[in-house]
Design a protein around this motif. Structure first.
Motif, mmCIF file in Angstrom:
data_model
loop_
_atom_site.group_PDB
_atom_site.id
_atom_site.type_symbol
_atom_site.label_atom_id
_atom_site.label_comp_id
_atom_site.label_asym_id
_atom_site.label_seq_id
_atom_site.Cartn_x
_atom_site.Cartn_y
_atom_site.Cartn_z
ATOM 1 N N ASP A 1 0.804 -1.222 0.000
ATOM 2 C CA ASP A 1 0.000 0.000 0.000
ATOM 3 C C ASP A 1 0.840 1.277 0.000
ATOM 4 O O ASP A 1 0.291 2.365 -0.092
ATOM 5 N N ILE A 2 2.157 1.168 0.126
ATOM 6 C CA ILE A 2 3.013 2.353 0.186
ATOM 7 C C ILE A 2 3.357 2.797 -1.233
ATOM 8 O O ILE A 2 4.014 2.083 -1.982
ATOM 9 N N ALA A 3 2.897 4.021 -1.589
ATOM 10 C CA ALA A 3 3.184 4.576 -2.905
ATOM 11 C C ALA A 3 4.477 5.390 -2.888
ATOM 12 O O ALA A 3 5.237 5.371 -3.854
ATOM 13 N N HIS A 4 4.722 6.099 -1.796
ATOM 14 C CA HIS A 4 5.906 6.960 -1.703
ATOM 15 C C HIS A 4 6.312 7.073 -0.234
ATOM 16 O O HIS A 4 5.460 7.180 0.639
ATOM 17 N N LEU B 1 9.756 9.710 9.086
ATOM 18 C CA LEU B 1 9.410 9.109 7.813
ATOM 19 C C LEU B 1 8.013 9.566 7.437
ATOM 20 O O LEU B 1 7.088 9.455 8.248
ATOM 21 N N ARG B 2 7.859 10.113 6.232
ATOM 22 C CA ARG B 2 6.542 10.514 5.742
ATOM 23 C C ARG B 2 6.149 9.538 4.643
ATOM 24 O O ARG B 2 6.879 9.361 3.671
ATOM 25 N N ILE B 3 4.993 8.902 4.805
ATOM 26 C CA ILE B 3 4.525 7.877 3.874
ATOM 27 C C ILE B 3 3.228 8.339 3.231
ATOM 28 O O ILE B 3 2.345 8.865 3.900
ATOM 29 N N ARG B 4 3.124 8.134 1.920
ATOM 30 C CA ARG B 4 1.873 8.350 1.201
ATOM 31 C C ARG B 4 1.436 6.994 0.655
ATOM 32 O O ARG B 4 2.208 6.293 0.011
ATOM 33 N N THR B 5 0.210 6.620 0.941
ATOM 34 C CA THR B 5 -0.290 5.321 0.503
ATOM 35 C C THR B 5 -0.898 5.429 -0.897
ATOM 36 O O THR B 5 -1.065 6.530 -1.431
ATOM 37 N N ARG C 1 -1.783 10.116 4.058
ATOM 38 C CA ARG C 1 -0.422 10.460 4.469
ATOM 39 C C ARG C 1 -0.255 10.185 5.956
ATOM 40 O O ARG C 1 -1.117 10.529 6.757
ATOM 41 N N VAL C 2 0.890 9.601 6.291
ATOM 42 C CA VAL C 2 1.219 9.289 7.677
ATOM 43 C C VAL C 2 2.662 9.714 7.911
ATOM 44 O O VAL C 2 3.549 9.366 7.134
ATOM 45 N N ALA D 1 14.623 -1.930 5.575
ATOM 46 C CA ALA D 1 13.934 -3.116 6.075
ATOM 47 C C ALA D 1 12.667 -3.412 5.271
ATOM 48 O O ALA D 1 12.278 -4.568 5.113
ATOM 49 N N MET D 2 12.022 -2.349 4.757
ATOM 50 C CA MET D 2 10.828 -2.537 3.935
ATOM 51 C C MET D 2 11.163 -2.792 2.474
ATOM 52 O O MET D 2 10.269 -3.015 1.663
ATOM 53 N N GLY D 3 12.454 -2.723 2.119
ATOM 54 C CA GLY D 3 12.862 -2.956 0.744
ATOM 55 C C GLY D 3 12.725 -1.735 -0.138
ATOM 56 O O GLY D 3 12.573 -1.851 -1.350
ATOM 57 N N ILE D 4 12.760 -0.548 0.464
ATOM 58 C CA ILE D 4 12.651 0.714 -0.284
ATOM 59 C C ILE D 4 14.002 1.403 -0.161
ATOM 60 O O ILE D 4 14.521 1.585 0.940
#
Length: 151
Positions: free
Chosen positions: A86-89, A123-127, A132-133, A146-149
């Motif tokens: 679900d993580i786009a960016h 860390l700023r995440i956009r799904t 945004r979280v 760890a997430m492979g990004i």
């Protein structure tokens, strides 16, 4: 790309504990000394103070191949989980300190959910759905690995 099995980080908001616990104790003393109609109001304020102190006192972040999980409070509730798919960016940011800092727990109109007990790296995440979280953590680059990004 080096990978870690799982990245974990725990943060404690000592300022909130030092301020929050005396407030809860003060409201307890007031409610015991003044039984009456005001007791309902005092009890409501006591419960709200206790809830805010508990939720914003500790934070645990876990990142891995399946995604990101953030648990707040000493009992891990509330908990936010974002699946890796679900993580786009994702981007590493710096949460500034100061009177109008970006730290806090809550929702903000242009920033989305803030789960940042401390200032500093985050860390700023956009799904994929646009949610945004923002999460504070000690080593956001390690969480991304760890997430492979790639950071």
């Amino acid at each position: 790309m080096p990978t870690a099995a799982v990245y974990t980080c725990r943060a404690t908001n000592w300022v909130m504990l030092v301020i929050g616990i005396p407030i809860v104790v003060l409201w307890t003393i007031i409610s015991v000394k003044d039984p009456g109609l005001n007791n309902i109001l005092v009890t409501a304020v006591w419960l709200i103070s206790l809830l805010i102190t508990a939720v914003t006192s500790t934070q645990r972040v876990t990142a891995g191949p399946v995604g990101l999980a953030v648990s707040l409070g000493p009992f891990g509730f509330p908990r936010v989980t974002i699946a890796r798919a679900d993580i786009a960016h994702a981007e590493i940011i710096d949460l500034p300190s100061g009177p109008w800092s970006s730290a806090g727990v809550g929702w903000r109109p242009r920033r989305g959910w803030m789960l940042a007990l401390n200032t500093g790296p985050g860390l700023r995440i956009r799904t994929n759905s646009g949610r945004r979280v923002t999460v504070s953590m000690r080593d956001p680059a390690a969480a991304l690995w760890a997430m492979g990004i790639a950071p």
